[in-house]
Design an enzyme around this catalytic site. Structure first.
Site, PDB file in Angstrom:
ATOM      1  CE  LYS A   1      -4.401  -1.858   1.353  1.00  0.00           C
ATOM      2  NZ  LYS A   1      -4.184  -3.203   1.914  1.00  0.00           N
TER       3      LYS A   1
HETATM    4  C1  LIG Z   1      -4.836  -4.287   1.364  1.00  0.00           C
HETATM    5  C2  LIG Z   1      -4.099  -5.572   1.345  1.00  0.00           C
HETATM    6  C3  LIG Z   1      -4.462  -6.634   0.486  1.00  0.00           C
HETATM    7  C4  LIG Z   1      -5.689  -6.569  -0.404  1.00  0.00           C
HETATM    8  O1  LIG Z   1      -5.562  -5.693  -1.477  1.00  0.00           O
HETATM    9  P1  LIG Z   1      -6.882  -5.242  -2.294  1.00  0.00           P
HETATM   10  O2  LIG Z   1      -6.401  -4.236  -3.261  1.00  0.00           O
HETATM   11  O3  LIG Z   1      -7.824  -4.670  -1.277  1.00  0.00           O
HETATM   12  O4  LIG Z   1      -7.435  -6.463  -2.937  1.00  0.00           O
HETATM   13  C5  LIG Z   1      -3.682  -7.776   0.479  1.00  0.00           C
HETATM   14  N1  LIG Z   1      -2.603  -7.905   1.290  1.00  0.00           N
HETATM   15  C6  LIG Z   1      -2.233  -6.920   2.131  1.00  0.00           C
HETATM   16  C7  LIG Z   1      -1.061  -7.138   3.017  1.00  0.00           C
HETATM   17  C8  LIG Z   1      -2.954  -5.727   2.192  1.00  0.00           C
HETATM   18  O5  LIG Z   1      -2.581  -4.761   3.045  1.00  0.00           O
END
Ligand SMILES: *Cc1c(COP(=O)(O)O)cnc(C)c1O
Length: 426
Positions: A105
């Site tokens: 993220k």
């Molecule tokens: C947010 C997140 C996901 C999921 O991603 P999406 O875009 O919501 O499908 C998967 N793994 C981790 C570690 C995350 O923080």
């Protein structure tokens, strides 16, 4: 390029409006008007990650941003590496967790911050980012926007439901970052945030904007690494890999689709979920039935109504057969996740966090000879307690996390209702 709404294809807005609004006035999500075939002009040569990122992002960011501005956005946002680890010939892991908060993220958090502050400066505006987090989003957004002049950030999270380290990643900033916890679940937090965005008066007064993956500004930066790793893989092996994406709100895998549409060598898009299996069940039965989220080991994917399905439905016109030509879905239980973590550690000495393990397990379920690249979305140390217990090892904390211990904490606590949140914002 302009952007349209999933609920009204004739609605048009520019990149600055799409990012600031977050959600279209009709409640739909923004999609880019086109996906130019960028790969046509790139194929066959070697590029750095940043060069690929500039090429990928330029069609979406120009003409609002100049070539020079795009170059500096890329340089400031993506100053970390994307190493790819071959576990076997046919199974590679793309590590997306080498940013400042150790989760993928960071691509979105850093990019949103650098782009939004530029947009606000050009428009001589200020904004307030309001975001609900189950863990990783809040940290990445806080890190990105910390000390940015024209932006205040309010992070809402469920008390006692994020890990201690994740909480420190939200609460050790202060200044323009407010961390607010509330009694309730992540779903409650998301509901409160939605209520705030539906409150027109509040939105206008504080220029509220979102940083969840409903915002197209989160998806654009996530395109960069799919382009980079698929191009590299193809250059090295001459093969087109499938990508396996641990999925919750399906933002990350939607970004992979955008890149595939831009001509990059990507085969199937395999969504691996935990037991929140609304989408894999839909692929199997044709029935799309959102459900309340269930708590699992891979908590960042505990989503019962994935927000980005609205984009996929719009792009495929609700045509399941067509969707299934590009996508597969697999749901993995916590037991399978643990088993995979132990197995991968024993066989390859690789430590996968629970989210990555869901995708590794999913890659094995879709058992074809096509090589697969698993997207590794978080550093295992972010889930230190679980990983140590499952693998019976000791996991040292990387400096990004150990530096947080002992720092002063800034957090507020609110009752779980909208009036309290509104009062806190005002
Ligand atoms: C947010 C997140 C996901 C999921 O991603 P999406 O875009 O919501 O499908 C998967 N793994 C981790 C570690 C995350 O923080």
């Amino acid at each position: 390029m302009h952007f349209y709404s999933t609920r009204n294809t004739s609605y048009q807005c520019t990149i600055d409006e799409a990012l600031l609004q977050g959600i279209a006035p009709d409640g739909g999500l923004f999609l880019p008007a086109e996906f130019p075939n960028t790969y046509g002009s790139l194929r066959g040569a070697e590029y750095t990650f940043q060069q690929i990122a500039e090429n990928i992002l330029t069609p979406y960011l120009s003409p609002f941003f100049s070539t020079d501005e795009i170059a500096s956005i890329v340089e400031q946002s993506f100053c970390f590496d994307v190493p790819v680890m071959p576990l076997t010939n046919n199974l590679h892991i793309a590590e997306l967790f080498h940013g400042p908060t150790l989760a993928f993220k960071d691509f979105g958090g850093q990019f949103m911050a650098n782009v939004l502050t530029r947009i606000l400066a050009k428009r001589k505006q200020k904004a307030t980012i309001l975001v609900a987090t189950s863990g990783d989003t809040g940290g990445a957004v806080a890190q990105g926007f910390y000390e940015k002049e024209n932006v205040n950030v309010i992070i809402l999270y469920p008390k006692g439901k994020v890990s201690e380290l994740q909480e420190l990643q939200l609460t050790t900033f202060g200044k323009n970052i407010r961390a607010i916890c509330t009694d309730g679940t992540f779903d409650d937090c998301q509901r409160l945030v939605k209520q705030a965005f539906a409150d027109k008066e509040l939105c206008d007064k504080f220029s509220l904007s979102s940083a969840n993956s409903i915002n197209i500004g989160r998806l654009l930066p996530q395109m960069t690494y799919y382009a980079y790793v698929s191009h590299q893989f193809f250059m090295q092996s001459g093969k087109v890999p499938d990508v396996v994406v641990p999925s919750g709100n399906f933002g990350n895998i939607t970004a992979a689709l955008f890149v595939k549409k831009m001509g990059f060598p990507i085969g199937k898009l395999i969504a691996a979920t935990n037991s929140n299996d609304v989408v894999p069940a839909y692929f199997k039965t044709g029935q799309y039935i959102p459900a309340p989220s269930k708590q699992t080991l891979s908590n960042a994917m505990d989503v019962g109504a994935p927000s980005n399905m609205e984009r996929l439905f719009a792009l495929y016109n609700h045509d399941l057969q067509h969707l299934k030509m590009d996508f597969e879905g697999v749901a993995i239980t916590d037991e399978e996740t643990k088993h995979t973590m132990r197995n991968i550690y024993a066989k390859h000495h690789y430590i996968a966090d629970p989210h990555t393990a869901v995708a590794i397990c999913g890659a094995g379920v879709v058992n074809t000879d096509t090589p697969k690249i698993v997207m590794s979305t978080a550093h295992p140390a972010k889930f230190k307690n679980d990983v140590e217990q499952i693998l019976q090892i000791e996991l040292p904390l990387p400096p990004q996390l150990s530096n947080l211990l002992g720092k002063p904490v800034f957090k507020e606590e609110l009752p779980n209702n909208y009036n309290s949140l509104k009062a806190a914002i005002c």
